[in-house]
Design an enzyme around this catalytic site. Structure first.
Site, mmCIF file in Angstrom:
data_model
loop_
_atom_site.group_PDB
_atom_site.id
_atom_site.type_symbol
_atom_site.label_atom_id
_atom_site.label_comp_id
_atom_site.label_asym_id
_atom_site.label_seq_id
_atom_site.Cartn_x
_atom_site.Cartn_y
_atom_site.Cartn_z
ATOM 1 N N ASN A 9 0.865 -1.179 0.000
ATOM 2 C CA ASN A 9 0.000 0.000 0.000
ATOM 3 C C ASN A 9 0.905 1.233 0.000
ATOM 4 O O ASN A 9 1.500 1.560 1.029
ATOM 5 C CB ASN A 9 -0.898 -0.035 1.251
ATOM 6 C CG ASN A 9 -1.745 1.222 1.388
ATOM 7 O OD1 ASN A 9 -1.784 2.060 0.482
ATOM 8 N ND2 ASN A 9 -2.422 1.349 2.522
ATOM 9 N N TRP A 10 0.984 1.866 -1.146
ATOM 10 C CA TRP A 10 1.905 3.009 -1.276
ATOM 11 C C TRP A 10 1.341 4.285 -0.640
ATOM 12 O O TRP A 10 2.025 5.293 -0.561
ATOM 13 C CB TRP A 10 2.225 3.263 -2.755
ATOM 14 C CG TRP A 10 3.083 2.189 -3.374
ATOM 15 C CD1 TRP A 10 3.509 1.038 -2.785
ATOM 16 C CD2 TRP A 10 3.630 2.184 -4.706
ATOM 17 N NE1 TRP A 10 4.275 0.315 -3.663
ATOM 18 C CE2 TRP A 10 4.376 0.992 -4.852
ATOM 19 C CE3 TRP A 10 3.558 3.068 -5.787
ATOM 20 C CZ2 TRP A 10 5.037 0.664 -6.028
ATOM 21 C CZ3 TRP A 10 4.203 2.744 -6.961
ATOM 22 C CH2 TRP A 10 4.945 1.550 -7.077
ATOM 23 N N LYS A 11 0.083 4.237 -0.254
ATOM 24 C CA LYS A 11 -0.586 5.398 0.363
ATOM 25 C C LYS A 11 -0.406 6.631 -0.526
ATOM 26 O O LYS A 11 -0.340 6.495 -1.752
ATOM 27 C CB LYS A 11 -0.068 5.608 1.793
ATOM 28 C CG LYS A 11 -0.213 4.320 2.633
ATOM 29 C CD LYS A 11 -0.035 4.514 4.115
ATOM 30 C CE LYS A 11 -0.217 3.168 4.819
ATOM 31 N NZ LYS A 11 -0.099 3.276 6.272
ATOM 32 N N HIS A 94 -9.571 1.027 5.073
ATOM 33 C CA HIS A 94 -8.286 1.249 5.753
ATOM 34 C C HIS A 94 -8.504 2.201 6.931
ATOM 35 O O HIS A 94 -9.311 3.135 6.849
ATOM 36 C CB HIS A 94 -7.266 1.840 4.776
ATOM 37 C CG HIS A 94 -5.870 1.805 5.315
ATOM 38 N ND1 HIS A 94 -5.424 2.723 6.239
ATOM 39 C CD2 HIS A 94 -4.846 0.949 5.102
ATOM 40 C CE1 HIS A 94 -4.178 2.421 6.558
ATOM 41 N NE2 HIS A 94 -3.799 1.360 5.881
ATOM 42 N N GLU A 96 -6.868 4.612 7.974
ATOM 43 C CA GLU A 96 -6.655 6.037 7.677
ATOM 44 C C GLU A 96 -7.897 6.648 7.032
ATOM 45 O O GLU A 96 -8.189 7.830 7.221
ATOM 46 C CB GLU A 96 -5.414 6.192 6.776
ATOM 47 C CG GLU A 96 -4.135 5.953 7.578
ATOM 48 C CD GLU A 96 -2.972 5.389 6.787
ATOM 49 O OE1 GLU A 96 -3.001 5.427 5.545
ATOM 50 O OE2 GLU A 96 -2.020 4.893 7.428
ATOM 51 N N GLU A 164 -5.133 -5.013 10.606
ATOM 52 C CA GLU A 164 -4.143 -3.957 10.806
ATOM 53 C C GLU A 164 -4.450 -3.218 12.112
ATOM 54 O O GLU A 164 -5.274 -2.284 12.125
ATOM 55 C CB GLU A 164 -4.194 -2.950 9.643
ATOM 56 C CG GLU A 164 -3.850 -3.547 8.306
ATOM 57 C CD GLU A 164 -3.271 -2.495 7.358
ATOM 58 O OE1 GLU A 164 -2.206 -2.754 6.797
ATOM 59 O OE2 GLU A 164 -3.866 -1.415 7.212
ATOM 60 N N GLY A 170 2.517 2.447 10.828
ATOM 61 C CA GLY A 170 3.439 3.569 10.687
ATOM 62 C C GLY A 170 4.160 3.950 11.970
ATOM 63 O O GLY A 170 4.750 5.022 12.066
ATOM 64 N N SER A 210 3.578 -1.912 10.323
ATOM 65 C CA SER A 210 5.037 -1.898 10.543
ATOM 66 C C SER A 210 5.712 -3.204 10.129
ATOM 67 O O SER A 210 6.652 -3.655 10.780
ATOM 68 C CB SER A 210 5.367 -1.540 12.002
ATOM 69 O OG SER A 210 4.929 -0.217 12.288
ATOM 70 N N GLY A 231 2.989 -1.151 4.274
ATOM 71 C CA GLY A 231 2.964 0.278 3.960
ATOM 72 C C GLY A 231 4.344 0.778 3.608
ATOM 73 O O GLY A 231 4.861 0.536 2.512
ATOM 74 N N GLY A 232 4.986 1.449 4.552
ATOM 75 C CA GLY A 232 6.279 2.106 4.311
ATOM 76 C C GLY A 232 7.310 1.251 3.598
ATOM 77 O O GLY A 232 7.984 1.715 2.664
HETATM 78 P P1 13P Z 1 3.084 0.557 7.647
HETATM 79 O O1 13P Z 1 3.618 -0.740 7.071
HETATM 80 O O2 13P Z 1 3.788 1.757 7.106
HETATM 81 O O3 13P Z 1 2.993 0.499 9.123
HETATM 82 O O4 13P Z 1 1.576 0.696 7.108
HETATM 83 C C1 13P Z 1 0.741 -0.375 7.228
HETATM 84 C C2 13P Z 1 -0.498 -0.088 6.442
HETATM 85 O O5 13P Z 1 -1.276 0.772 6.807
HETATM 86 C C3 13P Z 1 -0.725 -0.843 5.215
HETATM 87 O O6 13P Z 1 -2.014 -0.632 4.728
#
Ligand code: 13P
Length: 253
Positions: A9-11, A94, A96, A164, A170, A210, A231-232
């Site tokens: 997930n590149w957000k 998600h 967020e 999640e 994050g 994470s 994510g990251g």
């Molecule tokens: P991180 O891997 O950056 O913690 O993000 C997880 C995430 O929200 C994937 O959708």
């Protein structure tokens, strides 16, 4: 056998040029790993360019969100009809989006139903906040989120569910493998109660929060965890490749 799945997930990161460059860095290595399903979820505006670049590759694309109507006067929204040609998956619910864009259980339920109607597989996200975790309410919260998101969904149609925990996203503070496995095991039980044992044994359940190339093994080794939503670390080609590689090695199919 459930095929492991690793989704990135590149957000809200990467311009179109950056997205194309990042996929070029990954594509050759990822293509060689056959026993893991690989899904990249870039921002909407890069989907078309990436679909073109990966058309001969087993890498699949996912959107990070969508609206639940097919078309109409919904300024600024993207519909499942528009995504249908470009991607096979869509992230729905998600944390967020729940947190910053006020997505309710009802909206998430409508989105799941719309994605399935148009043949796009939802990657449905659930997970408790820190206070819920500390109050020992993880199972209750996740169960309630699942029940709402899947209300009136007769068939899961390839839906993937990602656990999640919000406190792990994050933050660099992931759940432990055991913690994640326990909650994901409860998610499978909930799917058994909502559908049946066969559906529950076939649905793929991911961990997210994470995940890095240093801790992925801890999750993939668990019996209930079928992959990760990253994510990251999915924005760094080498890390993402390593995560997929380790998943393939551990799953060993
Ligand atoms: P991180 O891997 O950056 O913690 O993000 C997880 C995430 O929200 C994937 O959708």
């Amino acid at each position: 056998m459930r095929k492991p799945l690793i989704a990135g997930n590149w957000k809200m990161n990467t311009t179109v040029d950056e997205a194309v460059a990042l996929v070029y860095k990954m594509i050759e290595s990822l293509d060689k790993i056959r026993n893991v399903e690989k899904v990249i979820c870039p921002p909407f505006i890069s989907l078309a360019a990436l679909a073109e670049r990966i058309k001969d590759s087993p890498i699949k694309l996912g959107a990070q969100n969508m609206y639940f109507e097919g078309k109409g006067a919904y300024t600024g929204e993207i519909s499942p009809l528009m995504l249908d040609d470009l991607c096979q998956f869509v992230i729905i619910g998600h944390s967020e989006r729940r947190q910053y864009f006020n997505e309710t259980d009802e909206i998430i339920n409508n989105k799941v139903k719309a994605a399935l109607k148009y043949g796009i597989k939802p990657i449905l996200c659930v997970g408790e906040k820190l206070e819920g975790n500390e109050a020992g309410k993880t199972a209750k919260i996740v169960s309630q989120q699942l029940g709402s998101a899947l209300a009136d969904v007769d068939s899961l149609g390839g839906t993937v569910i990602a656990y999640e925990p919000v406190w792990a996203i994050g933050t660099g503070r992931s759940a432990t493998g055991e913690q994640a496995n326990e909650t994901i095991g409860l998610i499978r039980l909930k799917i058994t109660s909502l559908y049946d044992e066969e559906v529950a044994q076939n649905v793929r359940l991911l961990y997210g929060g994470s995940v890095t190339d240093e801790n992925i093994a801890e999750f993939i080794k668990q019996t209930e965890i079928d992959g990760a939503l990253v994510g990251g670390a999915s924005l760094k080609a080498e890390q993402f490749i390593s995560i997929v590689k380790q998943t393939a090695e551990i799953s060993g199919s």
